[in-house]
Design a protein around this motif. Structure first.
Motif, PDB file in Angstrom:
ATOM      1  N   LEU A 166      49.676  29.529  12.261  1.00  0.00           N
ATOM      2  CA  LEU A 166      48.347  30.127  12.373  1.00  0.00           C
ATOM      3  C   LEU A 166      47.550  29.334  13.396  1.00  0.00           C
ATOM      4  N   SER A 167      46.920  30.034  14.345  1.00  0.00           N
ATOM      5  CA  SER A 167      46.087  29.282  15.291  1.00  0.00           C
ATOM      6  C   SER A 167      44.773  30.001  15.539  1.00  0.00           C
ATOM      7  N   ARG A 168      43.810  29.230  15.987  1.00  0.00           N
ATOM      8  CA  ARG A 168      42.490  29.767  16.309  1.00  0.00           C
ATOM      9  C   ARG A 168      42.529  30.292  17.725  1.00  0.00           C
ATOM     10  N   THR A 169      42.039  31.497  17.914  1.00  0.00           N
ATOM     11  CA  THR A 169      42.038  32.052  19.261  1.00  0.00           C
ATOM     12  C   THR A 169      40.660  31.995  19.894  1.00  0.00           C
ATOM     13  N   ARG A 170      39.666  31.665  19.115  1.00  0.00           N
ATOM     14  CA  ARG A 170      38.298  31.617  19.635  1.00  0.00           C
ATOM     15  C   ARG A 170      37.615  30.407  19.025  1.00  0.00           C
ATOM     16  N   GLN A 182      25.183  34.861   9.192  1.00  0.00           N
ATOM     17  CA  GLN A 182      25.776  34.779  10.528  1.00  0.00           C
ATOM     18  C   GLN A 182      27.255  34.379  10.482  1.00  0.00           C
ATOM     19  N   ARG A 183      27.684  33.835   9.351  1.00  0.00           N
ATOM     20  CA  ARG A 183      29.029  33.256   9.295  1.00  0.00           C
ATOM     21  C   ARG A 183      30.129  34.306   9.476  1.00  0.00           C
ATOM     22  N   LYS A 184      29.920  35.471   8.868  1.00  0.00           N
ATOM     23  CA  LYS A 184      30.927  36.528   8.902  1.00  0.00           C
ATOM     24  C   LYS A 184      31.198  36.939  10.355  1.00  0.00           C
ATOM     25  N   GLN A 185      30.129  37.138  11.118  1.00  0.00           N
ATOM     26  CA  GLN A 185      30.250  37.560  12.508  1.00  0.00           C
ATOM     27  C   GLN A 185      30.937  36.475  13.333  1.00  0.00           C
ATOM     28  N   ASN A 186      30.563  35.234  13.055  1.00  0.00           N
ATOM     29  CA  ASN A 186      31.073  34.092  13.816  1.00  0.00           C
ATOM     30  C   ASN A 186      32.590  33.959  13.720  1.00  0.00           C
ATOM     31  N   ILE A 187      33.145  34.285  12.568  1.00  0.00           N
ATOM     32  CA  ILE A 187      34.561  34.011  12.325  1.00  0.00           C
ATOM     33  C   ILE A 187      35.467  35.198  12.664  1.00  0.00           C
ATOM     34  N   LYS A 188      34.848  36.345  12.895  1.00  0.00           N
ATOM     35  CA  LYS A 188      35.611  37.590  13.135  1.00  0.00           C
ATOM     36  C   LYS A 188      36.675  37.433  14.227  1.00  0.00           C
ATOM     37  N   HIS A 189      37.837  37.979  14.012  1.00  0.00           N
ATOM     38  CA  HIS A 189      38.923  38.024  15.001  1.00  0.00           C
ATOM     39  C   HIS A 189      39.237  36.663  15.598  1.00  0.00           C
ATOM     40  N   SER A 190      39.290  35.611  14.806  1.00  0.00           N
ATOM     41  CA  SER A 190      39.486  34.313  15.437  1.00  0.00           C
ATOM     42  C   SER A 190      40.819  33.645  15.102  1.00  0.00           C
ATOM     43  N   PHE A 191      41.778  34.369  14.504  1.00  0.00           N
ATOM     44  CA  PHE A 191      43.087  33.772  14.205  1.00  0.00           C
ATOM     45  C   PHE A 191      44.221  34.604  14.799  1.00  0.00           C
ATOM     46  N   SER A 192      45.288  33.912  15.195  1.00  0.00           N
ATOM     47  CA  SER A 192      46.496  34.644  15.562  1.00  0.00           C
ATOM     48  C   SER A 192      47.682  34.024  14.835  1.00  0.00           C
ATOM     49  N   VAL A 193      48.726  34.825  14.623  1.00  0.00           N
ATOM     50  CA  VAL A 193      49.902  34.379  13.866  1.00  0.00           C
ATOM     51  C   VAL A 193      51.113  34.397  14.782  1.00  0.00           C
ATOM     52  N   GLY A 212      34.066  32.078   1.959  1.00  0.00           N
ATOM     53  CA  GLY A 212      35.378  32.720   1.928  1.00  0.00           C
ATOM     54  C   GLY A 212      35.678  33.517   3.192  1.00  0.00           C
ATOM     55  N   HIS A 213      34.732  33.595   4.137  1.00  0.00           N
ATOM     56  CA  HIS A 213      34.955  34.413   5.334  1.00  0.00           C
ATOM     57  C   HIS A 213      36.116  33.876   6.179  1.00  0.00           C
ATOM     58  N   THR A 214      36.158  32.562   6.348  1.00  0.00           N
ATOM     59  CA  THR A 214      37.214  31.974   7.177  1.00  0.00           C
ATOM     60  C   THR A 214      38.586  32.300   6.594  1.00  0.00           C
ATOM     61  N   ALA A 215      38.732  32.048   5.289  1.00  0.00           N
ATOM     62  CA  ALA A 215      40.027  32.295   4.636  1.00  0.00           C
ATOM     63  C   ALA A 215      40.369  33.776   4.666  1.00  0.00           C
ATOM     64  N   ASN A 216      39.353  34.608   4.509  1.00  0.00           N
ATOM     65  CA  ASN A 216      39.580  36.048   4.497  1.00  0.00           C
ATOM     66  C   ASN A 216      40.152  36.542   5.825  1.00  0.00           C
ATOM     67  N   VAL A 217      39.589  36.034   6.919  1.00  0.00           N
ATOM     68  CA  VAL A 217      40.059  36.462   8.245  1.00  0.00           C
ATOM     69  C   VAL A 217      41.457  35.898   8.514  1.00  0.00           C
ATOM     70  N   ALA A 218      41.687  34.657   8.095  1.00  0.00           N
ATOM     71  CA  ALA A 218      43.025  34.056   8.258  1.00  0.00           C
ATOM     72  C   ALA A 218      44.048  34.840   7.429  1.00  0.00           C
ATOM     73  N   ALA A 219      43.680  35.183   6.188  1.00  0.00           N
ATOM     74  CA  ALA A 219      44.596  35.926   5.312  1.00  0.00           C
ATOM     75  C   ALA A 219      44.872  37.318   5.876  1.00  0.00           C
ATOM     76  N   LYS A 220      43.864  37.926   6.467  1.00  0.00           N
ATOM     77  CA  LYS A 220      44.041  39.264   7.082  1.00  0.00           C
ATOM     78  C   LYS A 220      45.065  39.195   8.208  1.00  0.00           C
TER      79      LYS A 220
END
Ligand SMILES: [Zn+2]
Ligand SMILES: [Zn+2]
Length: 242
Positions: A166-170, A182-193, A212-220
């Motif tokens: 798992l890596s951060r793309t942004r 603001q946290r939800k928007q900030n973390i959107k689309h920021s992981f790649s597998v 939980g936003h960070t984990a949610n986006v990573a889990a997605k």
């Protein structure tokens, strides 16, 4: 990637030196200063730490029963299960800050040991994946606390860990510096597998579960890559904001 490898290498050497040192020397408890031979906290201070009791199995929100909470029934998080050991209250908040910003490897080991006491009795995942920092942030800090925690958990539970899946793309702004909204928007689309074969049951490792936003986006992102059962393991959990 080279920088990341150097950082891991440095971390491993530090870890081995500290391991050696802590085996030889009794260290003072980080909270009360009493000499403690086997841990960075003494037994009395360990007993006073704010452990979570019963929680929602899906999001680890504290409850007075062990059922799925109302929030998860109306809008479930992406992960299938969550485990967290403590309330994010004093002195846990300070200890986690010390672990995070002052590279306190003994604290990562301590928290992993405490988590394992409860984790070892559940059906275990096949792989641990620490939530990554963006490479730029990793260079600034030189250390990712979630890697360190995942490494100790991996060793104690005999489950492999991979930090390259798992890596951060942004480079997102530090979540803690932002308002909740603001946290939800900030973390959107920021992981790649990484496109490789990954076991179907994994646990994401992070220090604190807040919104939980960070984990949610990573889990997605992991779900999209075909992972069927995703758990989230954290040291501590904040109370939910509404
Ligand atoms: Zn103490
Ligand atoms: Zn829940």
């Amino acid at each position: 990637m080279l920088r990341n490898s150097l950082s891991i290498c440095r971390h491993k050497i530090m870890h081995q030196l500290l391991q050696l040192y802590s085996n030889l020397m009794p260290s003072p408890c980080l909270l009360c200063g009493v000499a403690s031979s086997h841990s960075c906290l003494c037994d009395d201070c360990i007993k006073t730490l704010p452990k979570l009791g019963q929680t929602c199995p899906r999001c680890a929100h504290p409850l007075n029963h062990n059922a799925i909470c109302g929030q998860c029934l109306s809008q479930a998080p992406e992960q299938d299960a969550s485990f967290s050991l403590y309330h994010y209250l004093p002195p846990i908040d300070r200890l986690i800050a010390d672990m995070k910003y002052y590279d306190n490897i003994l604290l990562s080991k301590f928290f992993a040991q405490q988590m394992v006491v409860q984790l070892k009795d559940r059906p275990l995942p096949e792989l641990l994946i620490p939530i990554p920092l963006h490479p730029r942030r990793l260079r600034q800090r030189g250390y990712n606390q979630s890697w360190a925690l995942a490494q100790y958990l991996s060793k104690l539970l005999i489950i492999p860990t991979r930090h390259d899946i798992l890596s951060r793309t942004r480079d997102t702004v530090a979540q803690t510096s932002l308002a909740y909204s603001q946290r939800k928007q900030n973390i959107k689309h920021s992981f790649s597998v990484k496109p490789i074969t990954i076991p179907s049951h994994i646990a994401l490792i992070d220090d604190v579960l807040t919104t939980g936003h960070t984990a949610n986006v990573a889990a997605k992102a992991l779900r999209k890559a075909g992972i069927q059962h995703i758990e989230l393991w954290t040291i501590a959990r904040t109370m939910r904001h509404h």
